[in-house]
Scaffold this motif. Structure first.
Motif, PDB file in Angstrom:
ATOM      1  N   ARG A 161      34.911  38.136  48.505  1.00 45.55           N
ATOM      2  CA  ARG A 161      34.826  39.244  47.554  1.00 45.55           C
ATOM      3  C   ARG A 161      35.545  38.890  46.259  1.00 45.55           C
ATOM      4  N   ILE A 162      36.771  38.362  46.400  1.00 43.13           N
ATOM      5  CA  ILE A 162      37.552  38.006  45.214  1.00 43.13           C
ATOM      6  C   ILE A 162      36.870  36.894  44.434  1.00 43.13           C
ATOM      7  N   ASP A 163      36.245  35.964  45.177  1.00 42.80           N
ATOM      8  CA  ASP A 163      35.616  34.825  44.535  1.00 42.80           C
ATOM      9  C   ASP A 163      34.503  35.255  43.591  1.00 42.80           C
ATOM     10  N   GLY A 164      33.914  36.414  43.826  1.00 47.82           N
ATOM     11  CA  GLY A 164      32.827  36.887  42.977  1.00 47.82           C
ATOM     12  C   GLY A 164      33.268  37.811  41.867  1.00 47.82           C
ATOM     13  N   PHE A 165      34.588  38.037  41.726  1.00 43.74           N
ATOM     14  CA  PHE A 165      35.079  38.975  40.729  1.00 43.74           C
ATOM     15  C   PHE A 165      36.125  38.336  39.831  1.00 43.74           C
ATOM     16  N   ASP A 166      36.142  38.784  38.599  1.00 45.13           N
ATOM     17  CA  ASP A 166      37.122  38.318  37.628  1.00 45.13           C
ATOM     18  C   ASP A 166      38.461  39.005  37.899  1.00 45.13           C
ATOM     19  N   ILE A 167      39.515  38.219  38.061  1.00 44.45           N
ATOM     20  CA  ILE A 167      40.814  38.766  38.430  1.00 44.45           C
ATOM     21  C   ILE A 167      41.356  39.677  37.339  1.00 44.45           C
ATOM     22  N   LEU A 168      41.153  39.321  36.084  1.00 45.91           N
ATOM     23  CA  LEU A 168      41.737  40.094  34.984  1.00 45.91           C
ATOM     24  C   LEU A 168      41.071  41.451  34.822  1.00 45.91           C
ATOM     25  N   THR A 169      39.761  41.471  34.793  1.00 39.90           N
ATOM     26  CA  THR A 169      39.039  42.721  34.467  1.00 39.90           C
ATOM     27  C   THR A 169      38.547  43.484  35.685  1.00 39.90           C
ATOM     28  N   GLY A 170      38.446  42.821  36.840  1.00 43.24           N
ATOM     29  CA  GLY A 170      37.979  43.483  38.047  1.00 43.24           C
ATOM     30  C   GLY A 170      36.480  43.623  38.156  1.00 43.24           C
ATOM     31  N   PRO A 172      32.464  41.675  38.080  1.00 44.66           N
ATOM     32  CA  PRO A 172      31.929  40.390  38.528  1.00 44.66           C
ATOM     33  C   PRO A 172      32.192  39.268  37.525  1.00 44.66           C
ATOM     34  N   ASN A 173      32.388  38.071  38.077  1.00 45.08           N
ATOM     35  CA  ASN A 173      32.609  36.902  37.219  1.00 45.08           C
ATOM     36  C   ASN A 173      31.300  36.153  36.986  1.00 45.08           C
ATOM     37  N   ARG A 241      32.115  39.483  33.363  1.00 46.77           N
ATOM     38  CA  ARG A 241      32.833  38.672  32.377  1.00 46.77           C
ATOM     39  C   ARG A 241      32.257  37.263  32.485  1.00 46.77           C
ATOM     40  N   TYR A 242      31.626  36.835  31.401  1.00 48.00           N
ATOM     41  CA  TYR A 242      30.849  35.603  31.485  1.00 48.00           C
ATOM     42  C   TYR A 242      31.654  34.383  31.076  1.00 48.00           C
ATOM     43  N   ASP A 243      32.410  34.502  29.994  1.00 55.12           N
ATOM     44  CA  ASP A 243      33.138  33.315  29.533  1.00 55.12           C
ATOM     45  C   ASP A 243      34.196  33.747  28.515  1.00 55.12           C
TER      46      ASP A 243
END
Length: 329
Positions: A161-170, A172-173, A241-243
């Protein structure tokens, strides 16, 4: 299977729960008296089931002195949470083969058709105690294994689950976005439906981050993520969050006009938030949005739409920022 709490500790003496009638109960008591690794507890059939949870025996011995029938008692033991897996030894001298067969059918672990010698009794009780404790150790190890496996499964699910999400914004990454985008691209190609992509870029973010500090920059990106997700109305729409300072929005089953409306809503929502920007000509944080839309052809690739959206966002910036530019892919 009873829990570990139903048994005495593994290093404790063998606790024998003797359920019997004279004269055999007395004889067994004399045989076990003074034996260091044996602890004898006497009770009767009426009290045994009620006391079993508190007594936590290792072995139960049912001594029959006359015509008592052990079947009902043994079946009750096997149904009891503290006695269900316990070794049940029946002592019934002169009872005959039919009584022995009935005892085993009711759940007996061992059967003595005559009063044993002390040596035989101790050997049998120690054997059953060791077997009981070995079973307990096995069950305890299995329970720990299952608990560990469950913890690992939960940890793996959380990592995925975490691997698919951006830690800063919460939200998807990029990895998660790419996975979803490929699936939606294939679906749009099969169904002949449009697919639109928005690339949202925070204007002059490098300057903002340099002057305001990293904490303020992180807060700005979190606000940006909240603005974008707040404009999405359907479960299939995806903001990621793309880049770095760039965010992407995927809009399945949406043509260019609908995508431009979403882009304008996002741009306006961030502008309305009025986050202070250190550049005098900016004054507030804004974004430039590039929109690309297409109905995927059989030989087309999603990368072409992504590139077209990137060109659109650069066009929006070149036209003064804080605006939307849209291209068909």
């Amino acid at each position: 299977m009873p829990s570990a709490a139903a048994f005495p500790p593994l290093n404790s003496p063998c606790r024998v729960l003797l359920v019997g009638a004279p004269p055999f109960a007395g004889a067994l008591r004399e045989m076990l008296a003074g034996v260091d690794d044996m602890e004898l507890v006497l009770t009767d059939a009426n009290q045994a089931l009620g006391q079993a949870q508190a007594l936590r025996p290792t072995v139960l011995v049912r001594a029959l002195g006359g015509q008592e029938d052990s079947g009902d008692f043994l079946r009750a033991c096997r149904a009891h949470p503290a006695l269900g897996a316990l070794p049940l030894v029946v002592l019934a001298p002169h009872a005959g083969n039919a009584a022995r067969d009935a005892a085993f059918a009711a759940g007996a672990s061992d059967y003595l058709a005559e009063l044993p010698t002390q040596t035989e009794l101790l050997a049998r009780l120690r054997y059953h105690a060791q077997a009981s404790r070995a079973l307990l150790e096995r069950d305890d190890a299995l329970n720990r294994l299952y608990e560990t496996q469950a913890l690992l499964a939960r940890a793996q699910a959380e990592l995925e689950r975490i691997d698919g999400f951006d830690i800063l914004t919460g939200i998807p990454n990029r990895r998660r976005f790419d996975q979803v985008a490929q699936g939606e691209w294939q679906r749009a190609r099969r169904n002949g439906q449009p697919l639109s992509l928005l690339v949202c870029d925070v204007d002059s973010f490098g300057y903002f981050n340099h002057r305001m500090g990293r904490e303020a920059g992180d807060l700005c990106l979190r606000k940006m993520a909240g603005v974008l997700t707040g404009q999405l109305k359907r479960p299939s729409d995806l903001a990621a969050r793309y880049d770095g300072k760039q965010f992407a929005i995927l809009l399945p089953d949406t043509g260019l006009d609908g995508a431009v409306q979403v882009a304008e809503a996002c741009r306006t929502a961030l502008e309305r938030l009025a986050l202070s920007h250190p550049l005098p000509e900016r004054r507030i944080v804004t974004m430039s949005v590039g929109v690309a839309s297409t109905v995927p052809a059989e030989d087309a690739m999603f990368d072409a739409v992504l590139a077209r959206a990137g060109e659109a966002v650069q066009a929006a910036k070149s036209r003064g920022r804080n605006r939307v530019a849209a291209f068909r892919a």
